[in-house]
Design a protein around this motif. Structure first.
Motif, PDB file in Angstrom:
ATOM      1  N   TRP A  88       0.869  -1.183   0.000  1.00 20.81           N
ATOM      2  CA  TRP A  88       0.000   0.000   0.000  1.00 20.81           C
ATOM      3  C   TRP A  88       0.898   1.223   0.000  1.00 20.81           C
ATOM      4  CZ3 TRP A  88      -5.584   0.079   0.924  1.00 20.81           C
ATOM      5  CH2 TRP A  88      -6.111   1.366   0.967  1.00 20.81           C
ATOM      6  N   VAL A  89       0.766   2.063  -1.003  1.00 21.05           N
ATOM      7  CA  VAL A  89       1.575   3.277  -1.125  1.00 21.05           C
ATOM      8  C   VAL A  89       0.688   4.490  -0.867  1.00 21.05           C
ATOM      9  CG1 VAL A  89       3.068   4.663  -2.606  1.00 21.05           C
ATOM     10  CG2 VAL A  89       3.069   2.160  -2.827  1.00 21.05           C
ATOM     11  N   ASN A  90       0.923   5.167   0.247  1.00 19.99           N
ATOM     12  CA  ASN A  90       0.206   6.404   0.566  1.00 19.99           C
ATOM     13  C   ASN A  90       0.931   7.576  -0.089  1.00 19.99           C
ATOM     14  OD1 ASN A  90      -2.020   5.639   2.323  1.00 19.99           O
ATOM     15  ND2 ASN A  90      -0.459   5.038   3.812  1.00 19.99           N
ATOM     16  N   ASN A  91       0.240   8.242  -0.994  1.00 20.78           N
ATOM     17  CA  ASN A  91       0.881   9.293  -1.770  1.00 20.78           C
ATOM     18  C   ASN A  91      -0.019  10.510  -1.997  1.00 20.78           C
ATOM     19  OD1 ASN A  91       2.757  10.402  -4.007  1.00 20.78           O
ATOM     20  ND2 ASN A  91       0.839  10.007  -5.110  1.00 20.78           N
ATOM     21  N   TYR A 119      -3.158   9.541   4.882  1.00 18.97           N
ATOM     22  CA  TYR A 119      -2.133   8.528   5.139  1.00 18.97           C
ATOM     23  C   TYR A 119      -2.516   7.652   6.338  1.00 18.97           C
ATOM     24  CZ  TYR A 119       1.466  10.512   2.008  1.00 18.97           C
ATOM     25  OH  TYR A 119       2.185  10.934   0.927  1.00 18.97           O
ATOM     26  N   VAL A 120      -3.085   8.279   7.360  1.00 17.02           N
ATOM     27  CA  VAL A 120      -3.513   7.517   8.537  1.00 17.02           C
ATOM     28  C   VAL A 120      -4.582   6.505   8.142  1.00 17.02           C
ATOM     29  CG1 VAL A 120      -4.668   7.676  10.778  1.00 17.02           C
ATOM     30  CG2 VAL A 120      -2.937   9.373  10.143  1.00 17.02           C
ATOM     31  N   TYR A 121      -5.590   6.952   7.398  1.00 16.06           N
ATOM     32  CA  TYR A 121      -6.677   6.054   7.011  1.00 16.06           C
ATOM     33  C   TYR A 121      -6.171   4.951   6.086  1.00 16.06           C
ATOM     34  CZ  TYR A 121      -9.433  10.064   8.659  1.00 16.06           C
ATOM     35  OH  TYR A 121      -9.951  11.101   9.404  1.00 16.06           O
ATOM     36  N   GLY A 122      -5.269   5.302   5.164  1.00 18.23           N
ATOM     37  CA  GLY A 122      -4.707   4.289   4.278  1.00 18.23           C
ATOM     38  C   GLY A 122      -3.896   3.261   5.042  1.00 18.23           C
TER      39      GLY A 122
END
Length: 339
Positions: A88-91, A119-122
Motif C-alpha cells: 500500500w503506497v500512501n501518496n 495517510y492515517v486512514y490508508g
C-alpha cells in the motif's frame, strides 16, 4: 527482502498524476495488479491505460482519502478484484502556497485531512488486512519537508511532519507486537509533478519546485526499491540529505537562509492567473499525467539515490579495497625492511 517475482497486489493513492502515476507504472512493469485511488476520474482512467500498457492490471477506484469510509471501501474493492493487498503506497496530497497569515481555517483543515489523515486512514486499512497475515508493506511518500519546514507551505510541511511522527509511532508498535509488516517512509526532494499547475495559491507569481528538481520516475524507482528491500526510511536526492542533516546541525541558520530566499525560489517569473482552477476541494478535470511543466530542468536520475541503494555493495568493495591495499602496503614495508 528480495525483489518480488509473483504478481503482487499494490494500492497507490494519488495515482492519477505525478509520483503516484509514475509509481503505478513502475509496479506495472513487473506485472503487478494495482488498485488506483484518486479523485480525478480522467487521470485515473489514463493511469489504468498506462498500467495495462506496461504489463500490469488495474482497477480504478475513485476515492477521496480524507473520507475513512471511502478508503476502507476502496481497500475492499481492490481485494475483491485481485486478492490480498501486498503493498500500500500512501501518496495522495493537496497543498496551498500561501503565507500562514493569509491561510484560512478551512484551508488548513482540508490539507491536513488529505495529506496527513489520508495517510492515517490508508495505513489503517492496509494494516487491518496485513497484520492477520503477518506480511505486507506500507510505504509513506514523504518529503525533506517532513524534517525541515519552509515558507509558503505551512499546511503541507505540518502534514509531512505529522506523517513522520505517526509512522515512527506505528512502527514501534509493530516491532513490539513482533509483526513482520514493513512500514517505510521515502523522503522526496522537489519533484516535477503537475501539483504546481493545480495547487491553490496566494502568490503573485506561478509556483515552482525548489531546484534541484527530479522527475517522478526517480521517486517511483525509490518506492519500488524500498518495497523490495525493506528499508525503514530512504532519502532521495542530495538536496533531501542536505536539508535533513542541515536542519539537525544548523536549524537557526536555515531559518535565516529560507527567510531570505525561500519566497523567490518557490516562484517563477510568470504572473499567476487568478482565475485558474485548483484541486483543494474538488479535482481538476482532465488528465495531467506524471510530469509537470519543468521537464527541461528536471533530473532523470539521482546519484545519491544510486549510492544509497548500493551502499552495502559499496561498503564491501571499500572493505575489499582497504584489505588489498593493506596487503600491498605490508609487502612493501616487509620488502623495505629486508633491504
Amino acid at each position: 527482502m528480495s525483489e518480488s517475482t509473483d504478481s503482487e497486489v499494490v494500492v497507490v493513492t494519488g495515482a492519477s498524476a505525478g509520483v503516484g502515476r509514475a509509481t503505478a507504472r513502475a509496479f506495472a512493469e513487473r506485472g503487478a495488479k494495482i488498485g488506483l485511488l484518486a479523485r480525478g476520474e480522467d487521470g485515473l482512467e489514463a493511469a489504468r491505460e498506462d498500467v495495462e500498457a506496461a504489463g500490469g492490471e488495474a482497477v480504478v477506484v475513485p476515492t477521496d482519502v480524507a473520507d475513512p469510509d471511502a478508503v476502507e471501501a476502496a481497500a475492499e474493492t481492490v481485494e475483491d478484484a485481485f486478492g490480498p493487498i501486498d503493498v500500500w503506497v500512501n501518496n495522495a496530497m493537496v497543498s496551498v502556497f500561501s503565507r500562514a497569515a493569509e491561510m484560512t481555517a478551512d484551508d488548513y483543515r482540508r490539507v491536513t485531512e488529505v495529506t496527513y489523515l489520508g495517510y492515517v486512514y490508508g495505513t489503517q486499512a492496509a494494516l487491518e488486512r496485513m497484520r492477520p497475515r503477518d506480511e505486507g508493506t506500507v510505504v509513506q511518500v514523504g518529503s525533506a519537508l517532513a524534517y525541515r519546514g519552509i515558507p509558503l507551505q505551512s499546511a503541507y510541511c505540518g502534514a509531512k511532519h505529522a506523517i513522520q511522527g505517526f509512522t515512527e509511532s506505528v512502527r514501534t508498535e509493530l516491532i513490539h507486537d513482533g509483526c513482520d509488516v514493513q512500514l517505510s517512509m521515502v523522503q522526496m526532494p522537489a519533484m516535477n509533478t503537475p501539483q504546481f499547475e493545480w495547487t491553490k495559491r496566494r502568490l503573485p507569481r506561478k509556483p515552482q519546485p525548489v531546484p534541484p528538481i527530479y522527475q517522478p520516475e526517480v521517486a517511483a524507482r525509490a518506492i519500488r526499491w524500498t518495497v523490495d528491500h525493506g528499508r525503514d526510511e530512504l532519502w532521495v536526492g542530495r538536496s533531501t540529505v542536505t536539508a535533513i542533516l542541515g536542519n539537525r546541525l544548523i536549524p537557526r541558520r536555515l531559518d535565516d537562509y529560507l527567510a531570505r530566499g525561500g519566497y523567490d525560489s518557490q516562484q517563477t517569473d510568470e504572473p499567476v492567473d487568478p482565475d485558474r482552477d485548483h484541486n483543494l476541494y474538488e479535482p481538476v478535470t482532465g488528465d495531467f499525467g506524471a510530469h509537470g511543466p519543468f521537464d527541461d530542468r528536471a533530473r532523470e536520475r539521482s546519484y545519491q539515490l544510486w549510492t544509497s541503494m548500493h551502499r552495502r555493495a559499496l561498503a564491501a568493495l571499500a572493505g575489499f579495497a582497504a584489505a588489498v591495499g593493506g596487503v600491498i602496503l605490508g609487502r612493501r614495508l616487509a620488502s623495505n625492511d629486508a633491504n
